[in-house]
Scaffold this motif. Structure first.
Motif, PDB file in Angstrom:
ATOM      1  N   LYS A 139      -7.347 -19.751  15.010  1.00 53.87           N
ATOM      2  CA  LYS A 139      -7.163 -18.501  14.111  1.00 53.87           C
ATOM      3  C   LYS A 139      -5.568 -17.941  14.336  1.00 53.87           C
ATOM      4  CE  LYS A 139     -11.853 -16.837  15.499  1.00 53.87           C
ATOM      5  NZ  LYS A 139     -12.500 -16.010  15.845  1.00 53.87           N
ATOM      6  N   SER A 140      -5.467 -16.952  13.226  1.00 51.72           N
ATOM      7  CA  SER A 140      -4.289 -16.523  13.192  1.00 51.72           C
ATOM      8  C   SER A 140      -4.154 -14.818  12.924  1.00 51.72           C
ATOM      9  CB  SER A 140      -3.294 -16.958  12.060  1.00 51.72           C
ATOM     10  OG  SER A 140      -2.903 -18.262  12.310  1.00 51.72           O
ATOM     11  N   SER A 141      -3.425 -13.995  13.234  1.00 54.79           N
ATOM     12  CA  SER A 141      -3.261 -12.785  13.323  1.00 54.79           C
ATOM     13  C   SER A 141      -2.117 -12.353  12.193  1.00 54.79           C
ATOM     14  CB  SER A 141      -3.340 -11.752  14.530  1.00 54.79           C
ATOM     15  OG  SER A 141      -3.127 -10.688  14.364  1.00 54.79           O
ATOM     16  N   ILE A 142      -2.363 -11.510  11.118  1.00 50.84           N
ATOM     17  CA  ILE A 142      -1.371 -11.392  10.026  1.00 50.84           C
ATOM     18  C   ILE A 142      -1.279  -9.623   9.819  1.00 50.84           C
ATOM     19  CG2 ILE A 142      -0.837 -11.820   7.715  1.00 50.84           C
ATOM     20  CD1 ILE A 142      -2.538 -14.308   7.887  1.00 50.84           C
ATOM     21  N   ILE A 143      -0.110  -9.580   9.659  1.00 50.68           N
ATOM     22  CA  ILE A 143       0.025  -7.953   9.074  1.00 50.68           C
ATOM     23  C   ILE A 143       0.765  -8.228   7.707  1.00 50.68           C
ATOM     24  CG2 ILE A 143       1.333  -5.856   9.397  1.00 50.68           C
ATOM     25  CD1 ILE A 143       1.242  -6.267  12.551  1.00 50.68           C
ATOM     26  N   LEU A 144       0.158  -7.598   6.834  1.00 46.99           N
ATOM     27  CA  LEU A 144       0.714  -7.696   5.462  1.00 46.99           C
ATOM     28  C   LEU A 144       1.160  -6.437   4.956  1.00 46.99           C
ATOM     29  CD1 LEU A 144      -2.510  -9.534   3.745  1.00 46.99           C
ATOM     30  CD2 LEU A 144      -0.449 -10.518   4.478  1.00 46.99           C
ATOM     31  N   ASP A 145       2.216  -6.305   4.122  1.00 43.78           N
ATOM     32  CA  ASP A 145       2.914  -5.242   3.692  1.00 43.78           C
ATOM     33  C   ASP A 145       2.258  -5.344   2.106  1.00 43.78           C
ATOM     34  OD1 ASP A 145       4.000  -4.335   5.698  1.00 43.78           O
ATOM     35  OD2 ASP A 145       5.800  -5.062   5.553  1.00 43.78           O
ATOM     36  N   VAL A 146       1.655  -4.205   1.548  1.00 41.36           N
ATOM     37  CA  VAL A 146       1.169  -4.458   0.252  1.00 41.36           C
ATOM     38  C   VAL A 146       2.019  -3.138  -0.597  1.00 41.36           C
ATOM     39  CG1 VAL A 146      -0.797  -4.269  -1.328  1.00 41.36           C
ATOM     40  CG2 VAL A 146      -1.037  -5.043   0.885  1.00 41.36           C
ATOM     41  N   LYS A 147       2.806  -3.480  -1.412  1.00 39.08           N
ATOM     42  CA  LYS A 147       3.643  -2.518  -1.931  1.00 39.08           C
ATOM     43  C   LYS A 147       3.127  -2.079  -3.393  1.00 39.08           C
ATOM     44  CE  LYS A 147       7.642  -4.416   0.249  1.00 39.08           C
ATOM     45  NZ  LYS A 147       9.053  -5.001   0.090  1.00 39.08           N
ATOM     46  N   PRO A 148       3.101  -0.590  -3.608  1.00 37.28           N
ATOM     47  CA  PRO A 148       2.638   0.008  -4.925  1.00 37.28           C
ATOM     48  C   PRO A 148       3.692  -0.224  -5.976  1.00 37.28           C
ATOM     49  CG  PRO A 148       3.081   1.652  -3.492  1.00 37.28           C
ATOM     50  CD  PRO A 148       3.577   0.299  -2.720  1.00 37.28           C
ATOM     51  N   TRP A 149       3.278   0.352  -7.185  1.00 41.25           N
ATOM     52  CA  TRP A 149       4.303   0.400  -8.413  1.00 41.25           C
ATOM     53  C   TRP A 149       5.285   1.660  -7.988  1.00 41.25           C
ATOM     54  CZ3 TRP A 149       5.210  -3.807 -11.225  1.00 41.25           C
ATOM     55  CH2 TRP A 149       4.379  -4.490 -11.142  1.00 41.25           C
ATOM     56  N   ASP A 150       4.574   2.721  -7.801  1.00 42.66           N
ATOM     57  CA  ASP A 150       5.312   3.787  -7.565  1.00 42.66           C
ATOM     58  C   ASP A 150       4.676   4.905  -6.643  1.00 42.66           C
ATOM     59  OD1 ASP A 150       3.380   5.094  -9.233  1.00 42.66           O
ATOM     60  OD2 ASP A 150       4.351   4.405 -10.984  1.00 42.66           O
ATOM     61  N   ASP A 151       5.298   6.098  -6.491  1.00 48.31           N
ATOM     62  CA  ASP A 151       4.698   7.012  -5.571  1.00 48.31           C
ATOM     63  C   ASP A 151       3.503   7.582  -6.323  1.00 48.31           C
ATOM     64  OD1 ASP A 151       6.086   8.312  -7.813  1.00 48.31           O
ATOM     65  OD2 ASP A 151       6.776   9.797  -6.531  1.00 48.31           O
ATOM     66  N   GLU A 152       2.988   7.304  -7.451  1.00 43.27           N
ATOM     67  CA  GLU A 152       2.006   7.981  -8.050  1.00 43.27           C
ATOM     68  C   GLU A 152       0.554   7.218  -7.922  1.00 43.27           C
ATOM     69  OE1 GLU A 152       2.625   9.083 -12.222  1.00 43.27           O
ATOM     70  OE2 GLU A 152       4.088  10.418 -11.589  1.00 43.27           O
ATOM     71  N   THR A 153       0.719   5.836  -7.351  1.00 42.48           N
ATOM     72  CA  THR A 153      -0.275   5.036  -7.225  1.00 42.48           C
ATOM     73  C   THR A 153      -1.171   5.643  -6.132  1.00 42.48           C
ATOM     74  OG1 THR A 153       1.289   2.976  -7.451  1.00 42.48           O
ATOM     75  CG2 THR A 153      -0.826   2.649  -6.329  1.00 42.48           C
ATOM     76  N   ASP A 154      -2.489   5.411  -6.192  1.00 42.21           N
ATOM     77  CA  ASP A 154      -3.641   6.141  -5.610  1.00 42.21           C
ATOM     78  C   ASP A 154      -3.640   5.058  -4.286  1.00 42.21           C
ATOM     79  OD1 ASP A 154      -5.681   6.738  -4.040  1.00 42.21           O
ATOM     80  OD2 ASP A 154      -6.973   7.374  -5.889  1.00 42.21           O
ATOM     81  N   MET A 155      -3.170   5.309  -3.022  1.00 46.63           N
ATOM     82  CA  MET A 155      -3.059   4.433  -2.183  1.00 46.63           C
ATOM     83  C   MET A 155      -4.295   4.154  -1.463  1.00 46.63           C
ATOM     84  SD  MET A 155       0.059   3.364  -2.165  1.00 46.63           S
ATOM     85  CE  MET A 155       0.218   2.559  -0.513  1.00 46.63           C
ATOM     86  N   LYS A 156      -5.469   5.082  -1.375  1.00 45.66           N
ATOM     87  CA  LYS A 156      -6.774   4.967  -0.782  1.00 45.66           C
ATOM     88  C   LYS A 156      -7.361   4.181  -1.590  1.00 45.66           C
ATOM     89  CE  LYS A 156      -7.120   9.448   1.713  1.00 45.66           C
ATOM     90  NZ  LYS A 156      -7.784  10.781   1.609  1.00 45.66           N
ATOM     91  N   GLU A 157      -7.270   4.115  -2.711  1.00 45.73           N
ATOM     92  CA  GLU A 157      -7.861   3.046  -3.755  1.00 45.73           C
ATOM     93  C   GLU A 157      -7.355   1.797  -3.702  1.00 45.73           C
ATOM     94  OE1 GLU A 157     -10.743   2.479  -6.464  1.00 45.73           O
ATOM     95  OE2 GLU A 157     -10.579   4.281  -5.396  1.00 45.73           O
ATOM     96  N   MET A 158      -6.040   1.662  -3.274  1.00 47.46           N
ATOM     97  CA  MET A 158      -5.577   0.352  -3.160  1.00 47.46           C
ATOM     98  C   MET A 158      -5.967  -0.263  -1.823  1.00 47.46           C
ATOM     99  SD  MET A 158      -1.542  -0.513  -1.954  1.00 47.46           S
ATOM    100  CE  MET A 158      -0.809  -0.528  -3.703  1.00 47.46           C
ATOM    101  N   GLU A 159      -6.154   0.167  -0.711  1.00 48.62           N
ATOM    102  CA  GLU A 159      -6.683  -0.222   0.373  1.00 48.62           C
ATOM    103  C   GLU A 159      -8.154  -0.341   0.325  1.00 48.62           C
ATOM    104  OE1 GLU A 159      -7.777   1.232   5.108  1.00 48.62           O
ATOM    105  OE2 GLU A 159      -6.378   2.749   3.871  1.00 48.62           O
ATOM    106  N   LYS A 160      -8.979   0.346  -0.567  1.00 54.25           N
ATOM    107  CA  LYS A 160     -10.451  -0.057  -0.782  1.00 54.25           C
ATOM    108  C   LYS A 160     -10.545  -1.321  -1.552  1.00 54.25           C
ATOM    109  CE  LYS A 160     -14.287   2.016  -3.362  1.00 54.25           C
ATOM    110  NZ  LYS A 160     -14.934   3.205  -4.111  1.00 54.25           N
ATOM    111  N   ASN A 161      -9.711  -1.485  -2.651  1.00 51.20           N
ATOM    112  CA  ASN A 161      -9.474  -2.694  -3.338  1.00 51.20           C
ATOM    113  C   ASN A 161      -9.172  -3.792  -2.404  1.00 51.20           C
ATOM    114  OD1 ASN A 161      -9.842  -2.468  -6.445  1.00 51.20           O
ATOM    115  ND2 ASN A 161      -8.839  -0.632  -5.764  1.00 51.20           N
ATOM    116  N   VAL A 162      -8.221  -3.743  -1.554  1.00 50.70           N
ATOM    117  CA  VAL A 162      -7.938  -4.818  -0.524  1.00 50.70           C
ATOM    118  C   VAL A 162      -8.899  -5.196   0.259  1.00 50.70           C
ATOM    119  CG1 VAL A 162      -6.336  -5.487   1.135  1.00 50.70           C
ATOM    120  CG2 VAL A 162      -5.436  -4.498  -0.815  1.00 50.70           C
ATOM    121  N   ARG A 163      -9.550  -4.143   0.862  1.00 51.04           N
ATOM    122  CA  ARG A 163     -10.694  -4.529   1.683  1.00 51.04           C
ATOM    123  C   ARG A 163     -11.807  -4.971   1.122  1.00 51.04           C
ATOM    124  NH1 ARG A 163     -10.168  -2.621   6.919  1.00 51.04           N
ATOM    125  NH2 ARG A 163      -8.354  -0.833   7.363  1.00 51.04           N
TER     126      ARG A 163
END
Length: 225
Positions: A139-163
């Protein structure tokens, strides 16, 4: 110190037993032709309280006849009632012709067969025990950096999509928002993957498919567990 005595008499056997109480072999510190001489003269392990002879006899008998015939040193010419204990040139020639010929009787063959059978049984038991052990999962443990387009991106929705990404062997962990600059935040999210089941490249591609939210995905840390 070398033992020399008549092993066909109780007195000789007692002397040999006393000798072997302090010595591993008939002569020196390694098995030699002297051991073969006494071994052959005995014919079989003596019964009774000759525990040191019995221990020594079992040890010498554990070697194959061909191996014993190749030992160094000198044979003892007389250890049993004045009779030579090792056949002269004829036996030596037979040993040279075929190292597998047993010069010491069927009893040694039976003991060798028993030793081989015991070895096979132990090996089978070991393999059976080994096969029952669960295979280790890499197994491997990974930390990912997910960058948005700008400061108006809905980060909660982004995390919801990733999960929402589900893959056999993938387990999502903690996440947090990390400032990048100019009011922009990035999603830093942890996950654990089974190496044989989850491709990191494929996982990154699945995240980047949420192109309304995700500009890029980078690996911030990657550690084998």
């Amino acid at each position: 110190m070398v033992f020399s005595g008549d092993v066909k008499t109780p007195k000789g056997l007692q002397e040999l037993n006393t000798f072997l109480a302090d010595n591993s072999y008939i002569e020196g510190f390694v098995p030699s032709k002297a051991d073969v001489s006494v071994f052959d003269a005995l014919g079989k392990a003596p019964a009774g309280d000759y525990v040191h002879i019995q221990r020594w006899y079992r040890h010498i008998a554990s070697f194959a006849a061909g191996e014993r015939s190749s030992w160094g040193g000198q044979a003892l010419p007389q250890v049993a009632g004045g009779k030579p204990t090792v056949a002269p040139a004829k036996a030596a020639a037979a040993a040279d012709d075929d190292d597998d010929v047993d010069l010491f009787g069927s009893e040694d063959e039976e003991e060798s067969a028993e030793a081989a059978k015991l070895k096979e049984e132990r090996l089978a038991a070991y393999n059976a025990k080994k096969s029952k052990k669960p295979a280790l999962i890499a197994k491997s443990s990974i930390i990912l950096d997910v960058k948005p387009w700008d400061d108006e991106t809905d980060m909660k929705e982004m995390e919801k999509n990733v999960r929402s990404i589900e893959m056999d062997g993938l387990l999502w962990g903690a996440a947090k928002l990390v400032p990048v600059g100019y009011g922009i935040l990035k999603l830093q999210i942890c996950c654990v993957i089974e190496d044989d089941k989850v491709s990191v490249d494929e996982l990154q591609e699945k995240i980047q498919d949420f192109e309304d939210y995700v500009q890029s995905v980078d690996i911030a840390a990657f550690n084998k567990i």
